[in-house]
Design an enzyme around this catalytic site. Structure first.
Site, PDB file in Angstrom:
ATOM      1  CG  ASP A  14      -2.034  -0.978   1.168  1.00  0.00           C
ATOM      2  OD1 ASP A  14      -2.320  -1.475   0.062  1.00  0.00           O
ATOM      3  OD2 ASP A  14      -2.635  -1.276   2.218  1.00  0.00           O
ATOM      4  N   GLY A  40      -3.292  -5.210   2.021  1.00  0.00           N
ATOM      5  CA  GLY A  40      -4.081  -6.285   1.421  1.00  0.00           C
ATOM      6  C   GLY A  40      -5.013  -6.853   2.475  1.00  0.00           C
ATOM      7  CB  ALA A  43      -1.613  -9.290   4.136  1.00  0.00           C
ATOM      8  CG  ASP A 246      -4.830   5.274   9.161  1.00  0.00           C
ATOM      9  OD1 ASP A 246      -5.697   4.988   8.326  1.00  0.00           O
ATOM     10  OD2 ASP A 246      -3.624   5.059   8.996  1.00  0.00           O
ATOM     11  CG  ASP A 252      -8.816  -5.663   6.192  1.00  0.00           C
ATOM     12  OD1 ASP A 252      -9.856  -6.099   5.658  1.00  0.00           O
ATOM     13  OD2 ASP A 252      -8.015  -4.916   5.619  1.00  0.00           O
ATOM     14  CB  SER A 291      -1.777   0.777  14.107  1.00  0.00           C
ATOM     15  OG  SER A 291      -2.493   0.553  12.921  1.00  0.00           O
TER      16      SER A 291
END
Length: 304
Positions: A14, A40, A43, A246, A252, A291
């Site tokens: 990314d 991803g 991932a 963020d 995910d 994070s």
């Protein structure tokens, strides 16, 4: 080889653009920073499962290039088994540009690259070599790999969690093989046509998803929490109150945490409470996989 969770999904590099304001069409804007970080959906979810303490392998594909090597080494360092990741000589590693504005909201565009090269044969080979309790899968690899993985998991009595993301990757056939689906507001509207604005509209959408043959449903309502629908009963789980810094990878992190906690509790509501804390901690920090909180960080929050 035995695992708690097998994740089938995307592995990307990314490019994160941190900007004070989202540019208008045709504008040039000076940004705060540009950085390259591992990403991803597959991932990110595998790292979430690993950091929260479960044994996980990731099935996916990267290019036989410097980004691919870097991403595999990063996953190993996070505790993810990478022995079933394919390195393609034909396709490059998937790459996404992620624009994050001052509110923490993110907008993405990119190429799937090697992620799209995963084949039915690749999936069948892996599933003949592994055993797991849960399959966690999204929609950022080839359609044939998604269906092959879900069919193989059902045959082996795995609990199949489908995170129907990104919205552009959604296709209906996958819903036939899901035990649990976890759409956000945009994905819910894409699948059901219902605009989720509150718990009542989320319940309406959950019922529609259930009618597609999906037994268990979690509709994510952003800052309004999540609605869990199971056996005809709906429960709203509140989001934790944090300042969003963020949001990249928050969904995910949530998906990995749901899989993780469901293994321990076999209770979807409890799993969503756990996952809401994990995702809340994640959005309160900047950065990607680094994070994602650890199990001890989530547990510490839960005992407050």
């Amino acid at each position: 080889m035995k695992y708690d969770v097998v994740v089938v999904g995307s592995i990307n590099m990314d490019v994160i653009v941190d900007t004070p304001a989202y540019p208008a069409y045709g504008d040039t804007v000076f940004c705060n920073s540009v950085s390259m970080i591992p990403g991803g959906k597959g991932a990110n979810q595998a790292v979430s499962v690993a950091k929260l303490g479960k044994k996980v392998c990731l099935v996916g594909a990267v290019g036989n290039d410097s980004s691919g090597n870097e991403l595999i080494n990063n996953l190993k360092s996070k505790g993810v088994d990478t022995s079933h990741i394919i390195q393609s000589d034909k396709d490059g590693t998937g790459t996404f540009v992620v624009i994050v504005d001052s509110t923490g909201e993110n907008t993405m565009l990119g190429t799937k690259g090697a992620n799209d090269s995963l084949s039915t044969a690749d999936i069948e080979k892996v599933f003949n070599e592994i055993d797991a309790k849960i399959l966690l899968i999204q929609m950022e690899t080839s359609q044939e790999s998604i269906i092959a993985a879900m069919k193989a998991a059902k045959k082996r009595n795995m609990y199949v969690i489908l995170d129907p993301a990104p919205a552009d990757g959604i296709f209906d056939e996958a819903f036939k093989y899901a035990d649990l689906v976890t759409p956000n507001k945009q994905e819910t509207k894409r699948i059901t046509g219902i605009d989720v604005t509150d718990a009542a509209s989320a319940l309406e959408a959950a019922k529609k998803l259930n009618e597609l043959g999906i037994p268990d449903v979690i509709v994510k309502m952003g800052e309004n929490g999540s609605l869990v629908y199971q056996n005809g009963k709906a429960t709203v789980v509140d989001a934790i109150k944090v300042k969003a810094v963020d949001t990249v990878g928050a969904g995910d992190c949530f998906a990995g945490a749901v899989a993780n906690a469901y293994l321990d509790t076999k209770d979807l509501v409890e799993a969503v409470k756990f996952a809401s804390v994990a995702a809340g901690i994640k959005v309160s920090r900047s950065g990607g996989q680094d994070s994602i909180p650890t199990l001890s960080e989530v547990q510490e929050y839960l005992v407050k």
